[in-house]
Design an enzyme around this catalytic site. Structure first.
Site, mmCIF file in Angstrom:
data_model
loop_
_atom_site.group_PDB
_atom_site.id
_atom_site.type_symbol
_atom_site.label_atom_id
_atom_site.label_comp_id
_atom_site.label_asym_id
_atom_site.label_seq_id
_atom_site.Cartn_x
_atom_site.Cartn_y
_atom_site.Cartn_z
ATOM 1 N N LYS A 10 0.824 -1.220 0.000
ATOM 2 C CA LYS A 10 0.000 0.000 0.000
ATOM 3 C C LYS A 10 0.856 1.267 0.000
ATOM 4 C CE LYS A 10 -1.929 1.796 4.029
ATOM 5 N NZ LYS A 10 -1.738 3.226 4.246
ATOM 6 N N ASN A 11 1.792 1.341 0.936
ATOM 7 C CA ASN A 11 2.493 2.617 1.112
ATOM 8 C C ASN A 11 3.501 2.891 -0.001
ATOM 9 O OD1 ASN A 11 0.893 3.202 3.265
ATOM 10 N ND2 ASN A 11 2.377 2.570 4.826
ATOM 11 N N ARG A 81 -4.647 10.053 3.397
ATOM 12 C CA ARG A 81 -3.431 10.652 3.921
ATOM 13 C C ARG A 81 -2.412 10.915 2.811
ATOM 14 N NH1 ARG A 81 -1.899 13.778 7.772
ATOM 15 N NH2 ARG A 81 0.334 13.839 7.817
ATOM 16 N N CYS A 105 -5.728 7.945 8.796
ATOM 17 C CA CYS A 105 -6.022 7.403 10.127
ATOM 18 C C CYS A 105 -5.719 8.449 11.192
ATOM 19 C CB CYS A 105 -5.144 6.177 10.404
ATOM 20 S SG CYS A 105 -5.627 4.713 9.488
ATOM 21 N N ARG A 110 -0.594 14.931 13.100
ATOM 22 C CA ARG A 110 0.121 14.497 11.894
ATOM 23 C C ARG A 110 0.533 15.723 11.069
ATOM 24 N NH1 ARG A 110 -2.463 8.988 9.398
ATOM 25 N NH2 ARG A 110 -0.382 8.894 8.510
ATOM 26 N N PRO A 111 1.562 16.440 11.552
ATOM 27 C CA PRO A 111 1.962 17.669 10.862
ATOM 28 C C PRO A 111 2.610 17.376 9.511
ATOM 29 C CG PRO A 111 3.545 17.142 12.597
ATOM 30 C CD PRO A 111 2.443 16.112 12.689
ATOM 31 N N ILE A 112 2.679 18.412 8.629
ATOM 32 C CA ILE A 112 3.408 18.258 7.366
ATOM 33 C C ILE A 112 4.507 19.326 7.248
ATOM 34 C CG2 ILE A 112 1.567 17.059 6.097
ATOM 35 C CD1 ILE A 112 1.045 19.776 4.653
ATOM 36 N N ASP A 113 4.959 19.823 8.404
ATOM 37 C CA ASP A 113 5.970 20.893 8.386
ATOM 38 C C ASP A 113 7.258 20.474 7.669
ATOM 39 O OD1 ASP A 113 6.014 19.186 10.817
ATOM 40 O OD2 ASP A 113 7.887 20.240 11.220
ATOM 41 N N GLN A 114 7.633 19.214 7.771
ATOM 42 C CA GLN A 114 8.886 18.774 7.136
ATOM 43 C C GLN A 114 8.736 18.682 5.612
ATOM 44 O OE1 GLN A 114 11.812 18.515 8.977
ATOM 45 N NE2 GLN A 114 10.399 19.434 10.431
ATOM 46 N N ASP A 293 3.311 0.277 12.198
ATOM 47 C CA ASP A 293 2.114 -0.268 11.542
ATOM 48 C C ASP A 293 1.850 -1.729 11.912
ATOM 49 O OD1 ASP A 293 1.852 2.204 10.415
ATOM 50 O OD2 ASP A 293 2.672 1.648 8.461
ATOM 51 N N ARG A 385 -9.098 -0.038 3.470
ATOM 52 C CA ARG A 385 -8.159 0.961 2.929
ATOM 53 C C ARG A 385 -6.811 0.314 2.628
ATOM 54 N NH1 ARG A 385 -6.790 4.972 6.884
ATOM 55 N NH2 ARG A 385 -5.276 5.367 5.268
#
Ligand code: EPU
Length: 416
Positions: A10-11, A81, A105, A110-114, A293, A385
């Site tokens: 999946k990922n 996500r 999930c 769950r930041p996206i700053d990076q 996971d 999912r």
């Protein structure tokens, strides 16, 4: 001995499918898992104008060359996500991207700053308005990107944005997960120049053009690990096929400590139990540590082991929401912040429970298989999912499991 075939990862799939936008020709992707996160990624491409052909049940041809508008509609992206990979790929292709803030999930903050830090380092400006992330650059220029935390998402997004930037990009403190390597291999097969994926320094020399490619996605190590634990929890004997044993090493090592027998072959692994299961301690960490996971699934197994086990969650703030559900089934688990203490009772009893997220749902299936009596799991759209035909695969191994559609539940299905 039962046998089960593992699907594509999946990922990796949710990164590789958007990455086809970077190609100046059609891509043929094999070993694509039939799961709802992948359907959403394909649907987004289709809505944006890509030409999609199913060649067989796990092979798909994607021609993204007709995509003109680098915008992913809010309604589509917020359900998934990994929609944030459209940011990196659209920025890399068009120098512009407008994508909704991601869903996914609920595992705590769950930041996206990076991700944003990486885009900015490459010369892009990024603004968030009306729930959308907007990234824009006249020219993307290779840069040194130091990630403050080890993050899969930002590592992949930095690669996607940098692959066509001019000059050299160096990503330091990069994530090393197998799907990071798989995306780099896919991009290299399109003509990219990426070195070091799988180590903590990735070097990308920008190229001006990427071609279409044929590529087969790696097997899903989390699906494989989930079946390994299902075999162990039911004291079964299962041959798990279409896997890469090396990717499973962090899981294999821990299961052996618990008393599970494991034999590795070239592309399969046999898992069986012929003695008692014993306590252990687990701390989840970025690869090659024990994967977060797999944390709920191993917790379900440890409720069946003798003694007191300790699980420390080292990646997410809030990944113990499933514990209340396991308690309904007789588990003795206490949680304090990022640590769970499990008193192995050796026994679970069936109960009505709810999947609170994807891997929590997998843990409840494992618990339900091992429990006496019947377990009914609600909200299985979470499980769908990320697991292809979980019910069918388990029935093939002798499990008594059926999937029922409850009227009205379908509308919630897409909310991942
Ligand atoms: N983080 C930041 N800033 C960022 C990005 C991440 O602080 O900009 C932090 C997160 O808060 C977290 C840590 O870094 O504490 C790791 O996050 P990462 O970015 O690695 O996670 P992700 O890319 O959002 C992927 C998987 C998850 C998996 C994690 C960790 C996909 C689509 N999702 O998420 O998979 O748990 O890596 O391995 O690849 C799942 O499959 O069940 C799942 C949740």
């Amino acid at each position: 001995m039962g046998e089960v075939e593992i699907s594509g990862a999946k990922n990796a799939a949710v990164a590789i499918i958007p990455a086809t936008i970077l190609a100046d020709g059609p891509c043929i992707i094999e070993n694509v898992p039939n799961i709802s996160d992948v359907s959403i990624a394909i649907r987004i491409l289709y809505e944006m104008g890509a030409d999609i052909k199913m060649i067989n049940k796990s092979t798909i041809q994607i021609d993204s060359t007709r995509i003109m508008e680098p915008v992913v509609p809010y309604e589509m992206a917020r359900h998934m996500r990994a929609s944030y990979y459209f940011l990196g790929t659209l920025l890399g292709k068009f120098g512009r991207a407008r994508v909704s803030m991601p869903g996914g999930c609920d595992l705590g903050d769950r930041p996206i700053d990076q991700h944003i830090k990486a885009f900015k380092a490459l010369g892009a400006s990024c603004v968030i308005d009306h729930g959308m992330v907007n990234a824009y650059a006249d020219n993307l220029v290779g840069a040194q990107i130091y990630l403050d935390v080890v993050t899969v998402g930002a590592t992949i997004n930095a690669m996607l944005a940098a692959v066509k930037a001019s000059g050299l990009t160096v990503i330091e403190n990069a994530a090393k997960e197998p799907h990071v390597v798989d995306l780099a291999n896919f991009l290299n097969s399109m003509g990219a120049d990426i070195m070091g994926a799988g180590t903590d320094v990735i070097k990308i020399r920008g190229v001006s053009k990427l071609n279409g490619a044929n590529y087969s996605i790696i097997p899903d190590q989390i699906e494989a690990g989930t079946f390994m634990i299902a075999a162990a929890a039911t004291k079964g004997d299962v041959l798990i096929k279409n896997i890469i044993p090396k990717h499973l090493e962090p899981i294999t090592a821990k299961l052996e400590k618990i008393g599970v027998n494991i034999e590795e072959f070239d592309d399969s692994i046999r898992v069986w139990v012929d003695g008692p299961l014993v306590k252990t301690s687990v701390k989840t960490m970025p690869h090659p540590g024990f994967p977060t996971d797999m944390q709920p699934q191993i917790a379900a197994l440890l409720t069946l082991a003798e003694g007191t086990s300790i699980i420390t969650e080292g990646v997410w703030d809030n990944r113990f929401r499933y514990v209340d559900e396991l308690r309904r089934m007789g588990a003795d688990i206490s949680v304090d912040g990022k640590v769970a203490v499990i008193e192995g009772t050796g026994r679970l009893t069936g109960a009505p429970v709810k999947a609170t997220d994807l891997r929590a749902g997998a843990a409840l299936i494992i618990a339900g298989l091992a429990a006496t009596g019947t377990t009914e799991i609600e909200d299985i759209y979470h499980i769908e999912r990320g697991y292809e035909n979980m019910d069918l695969k388990l029935r093939g191994l002798g499990a008594d499991i059926i999937k029922r559609n409850i009227p009205g539940s379908a509308v919630r299905k897409a909310i991942g």
